[in-house]
Enzyme design. Structure first.
Site, PDB file in Angstrom:
ATOM      1  N   GLU A 118      24.315  68.110  71.068  1.00  0.00           N
ATOM      2  CA  GLU A 118      25.049  69.382  71.140  1.00  0.00           C
ATOM      3  C   GLU A 118      24.059  70.523  71.294  1.00  0.00           C
ATOM      4  O   GLU A 118      23.061  70.573  70.571  1.00  0.00           O
ATOM      5  CB  GLU A 118      25.861  69.647  69.864  1.00  0.00           C
ATOM      6  N   ASN A 170      31.413  64.619  62.666  1.00  0.00           N
ATOM      7  CA  ASN A 170      30.660  65.684  63.316  1.00  0.00           C
ATOM      8  C   ASN A 170      30.069  66.630  62.269  1.00  0.00           C
ATOM      9  O   ASN A 170      30.808  67.333  61.576  1.00  0.00           O
ATOM     10  CB  ASN A 170      31.568  66.489  64.256  1.00  0.00           C
ATOM     11  N   GLU A 171      28.749  66.586  62.109  1.00  0.00           N
ATOM     12  CA  GLU A 171      27.944  67.563  61.363  1.00  0.00           C
ATOM     13  C   GLU A 171      28.138  67.540  59.843  1.00  0.00           C
ATOM     14  O   GLU A 171      27.675  68.446  59.153  1.00  0.00           O
ATOM     15  CB  GLU A 171      28.186  68.987  61.900  1.00  0.00           C
ATOM     16  N   TRP A 206      39.746  76.859  65.441  1.00  0.00           N
ATOM     17  CA  TRP A 206      38.293  76.586  65.511  1.00  0.00           C
ATOM     18  C   TRP A 206      37.651  77.824  66.107  1.00  0.00           C
ATOM     19  O   TRP A 206      38.338  78.787  66.477  1.00  0.00           O
ATOM     20  CB  TRP A 206      37.999  75.337  66.343  1.00  0.00           C
ATOM     21  N   ASP A 207      36.330  77.816  66.225  1.00  0.00           N
ATOM     22  CA  ASP A 207      35.694  79.028  66.756  1.00  0.00           C
ATOM     23  C   ASP A 207      35.801  79.138  68.272  1.00  0.00           C
ATOM     24  O   ASP A 207      35.323  80.096  68.862  1.00  0.00           O
ATOM     25  CB  ASP A 207      34.235  79.150  66.302  1.00  0.00           C
ATOM     26  N   TRP A 208      36.454  78.171  68.907  1.00  0.00           N
ATOM     27  CA  TRP A 208      36.748  78.263  70.338  1.00  0.00           C
ATOM     28  C   TRP A 208      38.233  78.052  70.623  1.00  0.00           C
ATOM     29  O   TRP A 208      38.620  77.877  71.790  1.00  0.00           O
ATOM     30  CB  TRP A 208      35.938  77.240  71.146  1.00  0.00           C
TER      31      TRP A 208
END
Length: 927
Positions: free
Chosen positions: A552, A455-456, A190-192
């Site tokens: 968020e 989510n999204e 993921w981006d984190w």
């Protein structure tokens, strides 16, 4: 608070005692790769990564770029095997079942070399019949796992059409097609976070045996019908083949001296029993409240099932509370939209909190003490709500039990995130089982307040994130098949007590009206929003939206120096080093941080590259903390205000994100090692129950709000406009419309009277002196929960105070009640630090005193006002405050270490700095 938590834990974690025979298969297994022949001992629950790490075959997967170096592990097929001994009592039982609460992910199970079943869903409990397989004495079990990475690719290649996104951005060093398999979505990166596509038995595995009937599971949900409480329960049965079985079911609530008792008849076609315990209105029930609003009272529900030959029982804990997601017109003008807020026990509650991601790439390392530390860290900064994000895992039973104890309300996503998904029948069948099991497992918890399908994905589909515009109807139909036709009916059937939202963000009821994919699913006039803008000046409110709820929002910062040092070499500790670039999974993230920092702070230019890196980390945390403070206070100020265009009545602020999965630059407020970043210390202030919120209304006007959240309020309407606003409960007449027990009323009313009136004092200081130049004072009496109490031109503040220039001055703000007791405080710099004239501050740690039990008092001194004073140490622990301004020459801070440490050890490992310790200039280039 800690003593209360420990006491409640002793009561809470006595979960289940059964007389049925149970054989735990956890412990040591043989783990081997069939292609290379590599074989090690590994623990269950566990994964191949931690098995190989423990045996010294691999380095720490989080060290430097090992996520890439160890990618081959996720491409191999790993097998788990062991032998075990079965007693004669188990072997001769009429029914024997193998129960695996979690197989990760593509698994084939053999017992005594006989195929007993398969699983391809990490989130599903698998139950395999061993009745004709087990034997008395020695037995064997083998679980063959196939690479989820390869299986995902195979499914994508055999799909009749592309199901996007196919691969993550290259900067993430991840794996492709994770949406094809029912696995932790972020385990492919993921981006984190890193890519660690685990395999293994990740949850408990055991054998149960019984003669006639066993209670496999039980649930209990608290409802309120009119004014009467009910506890409605279900018992899931395992019934051996044969004739009907006579038995008896009891369900008792000892704390209320209430018992349900009923004779029952059970068969293999009647696998569920139901019970209802009515609570007489004469019973005084203590309510469960969110953190800050009251106590978290929990009651045992003891369920016992007996037959002539079997007895099984389970103990649950429930909380008496009501939850309602209110979506009503905000005014008589329907174009103004709908509210979106939660009533708990008939009282509107502002959600103050964050978003939760998996605490580790390897779930076996997420221990109960680690969960307790993280969740207690959340509760201690006034967090009352968290969203369990839909790209991770459904969290452990211990997680939700702790949230029940701490009063942290849970917004629970289903595990679908930022992707479209297959809808072939076997996939939907697997999802249906997943949803039914997870809702059944979690619905007893009072902390869970809402379900969300994903989510999204609504936003992503409508805004064409996945380049689906040309085939919109195809992917829209898939979306409906998954979230509306498959997930929704099972949620509604299993748990009608809570709302189901198909997505987050969404427009709630308005999304439903628009066919579940709204034209603008991120509207400010409906539902919840996710907000990110890395170009915006996030220290100013004007660019922020005014939604009903922000579920968020966030901005990146690096983790603490000490956290990062655990996974990098000293030579890596350079801003443009390969390893620093490698840890950044958000495209252009370091460059964005540099630009964001440069807008507010002078950037580091030290010739010492390691100091430059350390300074950059420190500045990134200042920027993150100030940005989230500004945005959170913006949302809190709008909770009682409906703007003329229909926006406002914001009733929730959940920043992204609470915790970290590795040591890197992320949006988290708590590092992977548990150390708090500056943002988390700031949260203690911007989530405080009594908030002073100063901000620039325009370029030359200071406006100051008082905001109160941890105070019961009622919803009311303006008699002229009909617009809704939230009003504090001030007296018995106002309180009469709120449906809570009589014993709660005095506490609520006294709290309201104490908190809504007071005095605000504002002092102006020049940075060079601890002596206030001028003061202003105003009495206030709030009519709503968020009001402006002081407005003044900054030019007038400067002229009245004698401040030589606003670049040289700063404000402190203090609120006291009518008896002079301080309620809250805040501070406000009149210009950004980079534009301010800040004298060099000589900030030092003067003394450290050990007070006992790993508790220390640290005295910090300064010769002038110092900003963002940051105390750091590689000794893990919590400071009573950090990242604070010093308006006095001496400040005392408490420190509580997690592990034992001596006074000399701590003193040698403490550091302190302030903003003027950064060697800087006005220009800077990253990378």
């Amino acid at each position: 608070m800690l003593f209360k938590l420990l006491l409640l834990k002793v009561l809470y974690f006595v979960v289940q005692v059964q007389s049925l025979l149970k054989l735990d298969l956890g412990g040591n297994w043989t783990v081997f790769d069939t292609s290379s022949g590599l074989k090690v001992l590994g623990e269950v629950p566990g994964s191949m990564y931690t098995a190989l790490l423990k045996q010294g075959v691999i380095q720490d997967p989080l060290w430097r770029d090992n996520d890439v170096a160890l990618a081959w592990l996720g491409l191999a097929n790993w097998t788990y095997s062991r032998t075990f001994t079965v007693s004669n009592d188990v072997a001769t039982s009429n029914r024997k079942l193998l129960v695996s609460e979690g197989l990760d992910t593509i698994a084939t199970v053999f017992v005594n070399n006989k195929l007993v079943g398969q699983s391809d869903n990490m989130f599903v409990k698998s139950v395999f019949d061993l009745t004709n397989v087990l034997q008395s004495g020695d037995n064997s079990i083998t679980i063959q796992f196939s690479s989820a990475v390869r299986e995902a690719g195979y499914r994508a290649n055999h799909s009749s059409y592309v199901i996007p996104p196919e691969c993550p951005p290259a900067v993430q060093n991840g794996q492709c097609h994770v949406n094809q398999v029912r696995k932790e979505q972020c385990s492919f990166s993921w981006d984190w976070g890193p890519s660690f596509p685990t395999q293994g038995v990740w949850k408990p595995i055991y054998i149960i045996a019984y003669i006639q009937v066993s209670m496999l599971d039980a649930t209990a949900v608290v409802n309120k019908v009119n004014s009467q409480w009910q506890v409605v329960g279900e018992v899931l049965l395992g019934v051996a083949p044969g004739p009907e079985v006579q038995g008896h079911l009891t369900a008792a609530i000892p704390g209320l001296n209430l018992t349900y008792s009923q004779d029952v008849v059970m068969s293999s076609t009647n696998s569920t029993l139901r019970f209802t315990i009515d609570v007489p209105e004469t019973k005084q029930v203590s309510l469960w409240w969110p953190n800050g609003y009251g106590d978290q009272v929990l009651y045992d529900v003891d369920v016992v099932l007996t037959t002539a030959l079997d007895k099984s029982q389970k103990s649950l804990r429930v909380g008496f509370r009501t939850v309602e997601l209110v979506q009503d017109p905000v005014s008589s003008n329907l174009q103004d939209g709908l509210t979106f807020y939660f009533r708990i026990n008939d009282i509107p509650v502002f959600l103050k909190g964050s978003n939760w991601i998996p605490a580790d790439s390897f779930q076996e390392r997420v221990t109960e003490p680690r969960l307790e530390y993280l969740l207690q860290s959340a509760a201690s900064v006034h967090i009352n709500a968290m969203r369990v994000w839909g790209g991770g895992v459904y969290e452990s039973d211990e997680f939700y039990q702790l949230c029940d104890l701490l009063g942290i309300m849970i917004w629970q996503d289903f595990m679908f995130s930022v992707a479209l998904y297959p809808t072939y029948q076997s996939f939907l069948n697997s999802v249906a089982t997943e949803v039914r099991q997870q809702v059944r497992r979690l619905k007893s918890h009072p902390s869970v307040i809402v379900w969300a399908g994903n989510n999204e994905n609504e936003k992503g589909l409508r805004q064409n994130w996945f380049n689906t515009e040309k085939n919109f109807t195809l992917y829209y139909n898939d979306y409906i098949d998954l979230y509306v036709k498959t997930i929704k009916p099972f949620v509604n059937e299993e748990d009608p007590s809570r709302e189901y939202l198909t997505s987050s963000p969404s427009n709630g009821k308005e999304s439903v009206q628009e066919g579940y994919v709204a034209l603008d699913p991120d509207s400010e006039r409906y539902g919840d929003i996710h907000f990110y803008d890395y170009i915006l000046d996030q220290w100013m409110w004007q660019g922020f939206r005014v939604p009903r709820m922000a579920s968020e929002y966030g901005i990146q910062a690096w983790c603490n120096n000490e956290t990062l040092a655990k996974v990098l070499l000293p030579s890596d500790f350079v801003l443009d080093s390969d390893m620093v670039k490698h840890r950044q999974h958000h495209a252009m993230g370091n460059e964005e941080m540099g630009a964001e920092i440069g807008a507010h702070l002078k950037l580091p230019t030290s010739l010492d590259e390691q100091k430059k890196m350390s300074d950059f980390i420190y500045l990134s945390q200042i920027n993150q903390a100030m940005s989230i403070r500004t945005q959170t206070e913006h949302y809190r100020r709008h909770q009682s205000q409906l703007l003329s265009d229909g926006r406002g009545l914001t009733m929730g602020a959940l920043y992204w994100q609470l915790n970290d999965i590795w040591q890197a630059p992320t949006w988290a407020s708590i590092g992977y090692d548990g150390s708090w970043k500056m943002l988390h210390y700031f949260a203690k202030s911007f989530f405080a129950k009594h908030l002073i919120s100063p901000y620039y209304l325009d370029d030359d006007t200071l406006d100051v709000y008082i905001v109160i959240d941890e105070l019961p309020v009622q919803d009311a309407r303006d008699p002229l406009s009909g617009a809704l606003y939230f009003k504090p409960i001030m007296d018995q007449k106002d309180f009469s419309g709120i449906n809570v027990p009589v014993q709660e009323s005095n506490r609520i009313i006294q709290n309201a009277l104490r908190m809504t009136t007071g005095n605000l004092k504002i002092d102006l200081y020049q940075y060079t002196s601890f002596q206030s130049l001028h003061s202003w004072s105003v009495n206030y009496n709030l009519k709503t929960t968020a009001e402006s109490v002081f407005t003044k031109k900054v030019s007038d503040i400067i002229s009245e105070s004698g401040c030589p220039a606003k670049q040289k001055c700063i404000l402190t703000l203090t609120a006291t009640d009518t008896s002079g007791v301080q309620k809250s405080s805040s501070w406000f710099a009149l210009t950004y630090p980079k534009d301010s004239v800040l004298p060099p501050a000589n900030v030092k740690i003067s003394t450290v005193v050990k007070l006992g039990n790993n508790t220390f008092e640290i005295e910090v001194t300064s010769d002038v006002i110092a900003l963002y004073v940051w105390i750091s140490s590689d000794v893990l622990g919590l400071f009573s405050d950090n990242g604070f301004p010093m308006f006095t020459s001496t400040v005392k801070v408490m420190f509580k270490s997690v592990d034992d440490v001596s006074l000399p050890q701590l003193m040698s490992r403490l550091r302190v700095r302030s903003i003027t310790d950064v060697k800087n200039s006005d220009s800077f280039v990253v990378g």
